[in-house]
Design a protein around this motif. Structure first.
Motif, PDB file in Angstrom:
ATOM      1  N   LEU A   1      20.005 -76.191  -5.504  1.00 26.29           N
ATOM      2  CA  LEU A   1      20.515 -77.463  -4.970  1.00 26.29           C
ATOM      3  C   LEU A   1      21.020 -77.305  -3.535  1.00 26.29           C
ATOM      4  O   LEU A   1      20.672 -78.093  -2.651  1.00 26.29           O
ATOM      5  CB  LEU A   1      21.651 -78.003  -5.859  1.00 26.29           C
ATOM      6  CG  LEU A   1      21.247 -78.320  -7.301  1.00 26.29           C
ATOM      7  CD1 LEU A   1      22.461 -78.720  -8.121  1.00 26.29           C
ATOM      8  CD2 LEU A   1      20.214 -79.445  -7.332  1.00 26.29           C
ATOM      9  N   ASN A   2      21.851 -76.261  -3.275  1.00 27.06           N
ATOM     10  CA  ASN A   2      22.415 -76.162  -1.925  1.00 27.06           C
ATOM     11  C   ASN A   2      21.379 -75.697  -0.901  1.00 27.06           C
ATOM     12  O   ASN A   2      21.588 -75.850   0.308  1.00 27.06           O
ATOM     13  CB  ASN A   2      23.710 -75.326  -1.900  1.00 27.06           C
ATOM     14  CG  ASN A   2      23.468 -73.856  -2.199  1.00 27.06           C
ATOM     15  OD1 ASN A   2      22.537 -73.259  -1.694  1.00 27.06           O
ATOM     16  ND2 ASN A   2      24.350 -73.264  -3.012  1.00 27.06           N
ATOM     17  N   GLY A   3      20.242 -75.167  -1.387  1.00 22.12           N
ATOM     18  CA  GLY A   3      19.138 -74.842  -0.473  1.00 22.12           C
ATOM     19  C   GLY A   3      18.602 -76.097   0.210  1.00 22.12           C
ATOM     20  O   GLY A   3      17.969 -76.024   1.265  1.00 22.12           O
TER      21      GLY A   3
ATOM     22  N   VAL B   1      34.433 -73.126   0.561  1.00 19.53           N
ATOM     23  CA  VAL B   1      35.383 -73.106  -0.560  1.00 19.53           C
ATOM     24  C   VAL B   1      34.639 -73.497  -1.842  1.00 19.53           C
ATOM     25  O   VAL B   1      34.020 -74.569  -1.895  1.00 19.53           O
ATOM     26  CB  VAL B   1      36.548 -74.078  -0.282  1.00 19.53           C
ATOM     27  CG1 VAL B   1      37.567 -74.003  -1.417  1.00 19.53           C
ATOM     28  CG2 VAL B   1      37.193 -73.770   1.058  1.00 19.53           C
ATOM     29  N   GLY B   2      34.696 -72.641  -2.856  1.00 17.07           N
ATOM     30  CA  GLY B   2      33.851 -72.838  -4.039  1.00 17.07           C
ATOM     31  C   GLY B   2      32.408 -72.583  -3.630  1.00 17.07           C
ATOM     32  O   GLY B   2      31.484 -73.262  -4.063  1.00 17.07           O
ATOM     33  N   GLY B   3      32.213 -71.575  -2.789  1.00 22.22           N
ATOM     34  CA  GLY B   3      30.910 -71.340  -2.147  1.00 22.22           C
ATOM     35  C   GLY B   3      29.964 -70.460  -2.949  1.00 22.22           C
ATOM     36  O   GLY B   3      28.906 -70.089  -2.448  1.00 22.22           O
TER      37      GLY B   3
ATOM     38  N   PHE C   1      34.900 -68.382  -0.478  1.00 22.83           N
ATOM     39  CA  PHE C   1      36.043 -68.346  -1.393  1.00 22.83           C
ATOM     40  C   PHE C   1      35.581 -68.868  -2.744  1.00 22.83           C
ATOM     41  O   PHE C   1      35.066 -69.990  -2.838  1.00 22.83           O
ATOM     42  CB  PHE C   1      37.158 -69.233  -0.816  1.00 22.83           C
ATOM     43  CG  PHE C   1      38.418 -69.237  -1.634  1.00 22.83           C
ATOM     44  CD1 PHE C   1      39.404 -68.289  -1.409  1.00 22.83           C
ATOM     45  CD2 PHE C   1      38.626 -70.183  -2.625  1.00 22.83           C
ATOM     46  CE1 PHE C   1      40.579 -68.279  -2.165  1.00 22.83           C
ATOM     47  CE2 PHE C   1      39.784 -70.185  -3.387  1.00 22.83           C
ATOM     48  CZ  PHE C   1      40.768 -69.234  -3.153  1.00 22.83           C
ATOM     49  N   ASP C   2      35.739 -68.057  -3.778  1.00 24.64           N
ATOM     50  CA  ASP C   2      35.353 -68.526  -5.121  1.00 24.64           C
ATOM     51  C   ASP C   2      36.146 -67.723  -6.139  1.00 24.64           C
ATOM     52  O   ASP C   2      36.935 -66.838  -5.773  1.00 24.64           O
ATOM     53  CB  ASP C   2      33.832 -68.373  -5.335  1.00 24.64           C
ATOM     54  CG  ASP C   2      33.289 -69.422  -6.314  1.00 24.64           C
ATOM     55  OD1 ASP C   2      33.659 -69.362  -7.506  1.00 24.64           O
ATOM     56  OD2 ASP C   2      32.508 -70.297  -5.890  1.00 24.64           O
ATOM     57  N   LEU C   3      35.948 -68.015  -7.395  1.00 21.47           N
ATOM     58  CA  LEU C   3      36.670 -67.300  -8.456  1.00 21.47           C
ATOM     59  C   LEU C   3      36.352 -65.803  -8.395  1.00 21.47           C
ATOM     60  O   LEU C   3      35.206 -65.435  -8.085  1.00 21.47           O
ATOM     61  CB  LEU C   3      36.267 -67.875  -9.820  1.00 21.47           C
ATOM     62  CG  LEU C   3      36.738 -69.324 -10.029  1.00 21.47           C
ATOM     63  CD1 LEU C   3      35.965 -69.979 -11.172  1.00 21.47           C
ATOM     64  CD2 LEU C   3      38.241 -69.358 -10.311  1.00 21.47           C
TER      65      LEU C   3
ATOM     66  N   GLY D   1      39.737 -66.099  -5.568  1.00 23.18           N
ATOM     67  CA  GLY D   1      40.994 -66.791  -5.815  1.00 23.18           C
ATOM     68  C   GLY D   1      40.759 -68.098  -6.550  1.00 23.18           C
ATOM     69  O   GLY D   1      39.626 -68.407  -6.947  1.00 23.18           O
ATOM     70  N   ASP D   2      41.848 -68.839  -6.693  1.00 17.57           N
ATOM     71  CA  ASP D   2      41.803 -70.118  -7.408  1.00 17.57           C
ATOM     72  C   ASP D   2      42.159 -71.205  -6.392  1.00 17.57           C
ATOM     73  O   ASP D   2      43.271 -71.214  -5.862  1.00 17.57           O
ATOM     74  CB  ASP D   2      42.839 -70.041  -8.543  1.00 17.57           C
ATOM     75  CG  ASP D   2      43.087 -71.389  -9.199  1.00 17.57           C
ATOM     76  OD1 ASP D   2      42.445 -72.381  -8.796  1.00 17.57           O
ATOM     77  OD2 ASP D   2      43.933 -71.439 -10.111  1.00 17.57           O
ATOM     78  N   PHE D   3      41.214 -72.090  -6.107  1.00 20.01           N
ATOM     79  CA  PHE D   3      41.457 -73.042  -5.014  1.00 20.01           C
ATOM     80  C   PHE D   3      42.531 -74.084  -5.334  1.00 20.01           C
ATOM     81  O   PHE D   3      42.942 -74.827  -4.452  1.00 20.01           O
ATOM     82  CB  PHE D   3      40.175 -73.642  -4.457  1.00 20.01           C
ATOM     83  CG  PHE D   3      39.174 -74.273  -5.416  1.00 20.01           C
ATOM     84  CD1 PHE D   3      39.552 -75.004  -6.521  1.00 20.01           C
ATOM     85  CD2 PHE D   3      37.808 -74.157  -5.130  1.00 20.01           C
ATOM     86  CE1 PHE D   3      38.615 -75.602  -7.355  1.00 20.01           C
ATOM     87  CE2 PHE D   3      36.847 -74.751  -5.963  1.00 20.01           C
ATOM     88  CZ  PHE D   3      37.261 -75.467  -7.075  1.00 20.01           C
ATOM     89  N   PHE D   4      42.984 -74.139  -6.584  1.00 19.77           N
ATOM     90  CA  PHE D   4      44.096 -75.058  -6.891  1.00 19.77           C
ATOM     91  C   PHE D   4      45.449 -74.400  -6.601  1.00 19.77           C
ATOM     92  O   PHE D   4      46.391 -75.077  -6.221  1.00 19.77           O
ATOM     93  CB  PHE D   4      44.056 -75.472  -8.365  1.00 19.77           C
ATOM     94  CG  PHE D   4      42.893 -76.374  -8.680  1.00 19.77           C
ATOM     95  CD1 PHE D   4      42.824 -77.658  -8.140  1.00 19.77           C
ATOM     96  CD2 PHE D   4      41.862 -75.933  -9.497  1.00 19.77           C
ATOM     97  CE1 PHE D   4      41.745 -78.493  -8.413  1.00 19.77           C
ATOM     98  CE2 PHE D   4      40.783 -76.763  -9.773  1.00 19.77           C
ATOM     99  CZ  PHE D   4      40.728 -78.040  -9.228  1.00 19.77           C
TER     100      PHE D   4
ATOM    101  N   PHE E   1      33.544 -77.968   1.631  1.00 23.44           N
ATOM    102  CA  PHE E   1      33.572 -78.183   0.175  1.00 23.44           C
ATOM    103  C   PHE E   1      32.233 -78.830  -0.178  1.00 23.44           C
ATOM    104  O   PHE E   1      32.051 -80.029   0.027  1.00 23.44           O
ATOM    105  CB  PHE E   1      34.695 -79.136  -0.226  1.00 23.44           C
ATOM    106  CG  PHE E   1      36.082 -78.576  -0.124  1.00 23.44           C
ATOM    107  CD1 PHE E   1      36.744 -78.099  -1.249  1.00 23.44           C
ATOM    108  CD2 PHE E   1      36.743 -78.538   1.102  1.00 23.44           C
ATOM    109  CE1 PHE E   1      38.036 -77.593  -1.159  1.00 23.44           C
ATOM    110  CE2 PHE E   1      38.036 -78.031   1.201  1.00 23.44           C
ATOM    111  CZ  PHE E   1      38.683 -77.556   0.067  1.00 23.44           C
ATOM    112  N   SER E   2      31.297 -78.047  -0.680  1.00 24.14           N
ATOM    113  CA  SER E   2      29.984 -78.593  -1.012  1.00 24.14           C
ATOM    114  C   SER E   2      29.819 -78.636  -2.532  1.00 24.14           C
ATOM    115  O   SER E   2      29.945 -77.595  -3.193  1.00 24.14           O
ATOM    116  CB  SER E   2      28.890 -77.723  -0.388  1.00 24.14           C
ATOM    117  OG  SER E   2      27.647 -77.976  -1.003  1.00 24.14           O
ATOM    118  N   HIS E   3      29.558 -79.797  -3.042  1.00 22.19           N
ATOM    119  CA  HIS E   3      29.401 -80.007  -4.492  1.00 22.19           C
ATOM    120  C   HIS E   3      30.601 -79.434  -5.246  1.00 22.19           C
ATOM    121  O   HIS E   3      30.447 -78.821  -6.306  1.00 22.19           O
ATOM    122  CB  HIS E   3      28.085 -79.412  -4.992  1.00 22.19           C
ATOM    123  CG  HIS E   3      26.891 -80.225  -4.560  1.00 22.19           C
ATOM    124  ND1 HIS E   3      25.635 -80.040  -5.048  1.00 22.19           N
ATOM    125  CD2 HIS E   3      26.780 -81.273  -3.696  1.00 22.19           C
ATOM    126  CE1 HIS E   3      24.795 -80.906  -4.494  1.00 22.19           C
ATOM    127  NE2 HIS E   3      25.476 -81.663  -3.655  1.00 22.19           N
TER     128      HIS E   3
END
Ligand SMILES: C[S@@+](CC[C@H](N)C(=O)[O-])C[C@H]1O[C@@H](n2cnc3c(N)ncnc32)[C@H](O)[C@@H]1O
Length: 339
Positions: free
Chosen positions: A153-155, A176-178, A199-201, A226-229, A241-243
């Motif tokens: 999808l991100n492609g 973020v959430g990448g 940045f992701d889990l 990390g945890d973005f919350f 912030f993509s999807h």
């Protein structure tokens, strides 16, 4: 009472096209699952060789292969079939970009649409709330399959994002959430001085490292787990912030944008990419259908309109809002943290 003229006046063609659109989808997903594109990865083959390699009966096979040709997933030269560039990249099981498993699981889940509408519940076994990703993906293999689907999808977004935003004065970007960093690859390739943080889990790190290494970009992309919350987001001039926002409900989106505002320097920008529904909820059905997909896979996620996105950004303190289409399926909304 029904009359002859009422049916004469109604064309069944539009409904036939819609009602049978899944024929083509099933052919493509089944071919991926059977391994048609994997068998053809190294060299073209004729119908009989494909039949033997896959252990098929033979009845229907010629129609199946020619249907794949007419759907643009195979090429045929005389009696020989070969993969197209798209099927070789995304539907060949021997590639790390294989998206067949992701498409097949979405396909099965959508059989449960009525149940999702009746109950409001997602139709997978994800947990609820901020833990929904960690509960669903427990192994590196599971993360690899999920990321292959995301990258498919991100492609379609990354190359457009590289063009739609002026990166010339950006020194650092954090996705973020990448996931495994695929979205930023075309941006890094076009901007040699730019560096990226993904940045992701924490559990995503191994698939990030293998992907960044394979692409030869490991020296310009760093992973931060990390945890973005709950954790501070990485320091960077631009946060993407993509999807990501569409995975969550309104309150969670607010938290994410508040966190983005806090971690950006004055003059920094946040870039939001999602399908986004037209403000009057008309237009092509894509964003509305992906919104239903979010109903199927998340407890509170949905697509949202462009004006809802602008309101959320304003509420978080962002200014200078701009929106740009990213192809026909996604929108980019940009917010500036005032100096
Ligand atoms: C729908 S995917 C989008 C991936 C990527 N941005 C893209 O456009 O393809 C959402 C991403 O958010 C990550 N994620 C989910 N919860 C998270 C959390 N609490 N902290 C950090 N990342 C998270 C997931 O692991 C996943 O990579």
């Amino acid at each position: 009472m029904e009359t002859a003229s009422s049916t004469d006046a109604v064309s069944a063609e539009a409904l036939w096209r819609l009602g049978t659109a899944y024929f083509g989808r099933k052919v493509v997903i089944t071919a991926a699952e059977l391994g048609v594109f994997t068998v053809l990865a190294d060299s073209p083959a004729d119908e009989e060789s494909i039949r033997k390699a896959l252990g098929l009966h033979g009845r229907g096979l010629r129609d199946f292969l020619d249907a794949l040709v007419s759907l643009g997933m195979l090429d045929r030269d005389g009696t020989l079939y070969r993969n197209t560039a798209v099927s070789d990249h995304y539907l060949n099981q021997s590639r790390s970009s294989y998206a067949g498993a992701f498409l097949a699981s979405a396909d099965k889940r959508w059989d449960q649409l009525a149940e999702a509408l009746r109950t409001g519940e997602p139709q997978n076994r994800w947990g609820s709330g901020p833990k929904m990703f960690t509960e669903q993906y427990r192994t590196t293999d599971a993360w690899r399959n999920f990321n292959a689907g995301m990258d498919y999808l991100n492609g379609m977004i990354g190359p457009r994002l590289a063009e739609a935003y002026d990166w010339s004065s950006t020194v650092s970007v954090a996705d973020v959430g990448g996931g495994r960093g695929n979205l930023v690859v075309p941006i890094l390739r076009r901007n040699p001085a730019l560096r990226a943080v993904v940045f992701d889990l924490p559990a995503v790190r191994p698939v990030f490292e293998e992907h960044a290494g394979m692409l030869g970009l490991a020296d310009r992309m760093t992973f931060v787990g990390g945890d973005f919350f709950n954790d501070r987001l990485p320091a960077a001039d631009v946060l993407v912030f993509s999807h990501v926002l569409h995975d969550w409900g309104q309150e969670e989106r607010r938290t994410l944008l508040r966190n983005a505002f806090e971690s950006l320097p004055p003059g920094g920008r946040v870039l939001i990419c999602d399908p986004m529904i037209d403000d009057d909820r008309s237009g092509t059905p894509n964003a509305l259908l992906t919104s239903l997909n979010m109903l199927m896979v998340t407890p509170h996620g949905s697509e949202y309109t462009r004006s809802e996105c602008r309101s959320l950004l304003k509420e978080a303190g962002f200014d200078g809002l701009r929106q740009v289409p990213l192809g026909s399926n996604n929108t980019l909304v940009i917010g500036l943290k005032p100096r």
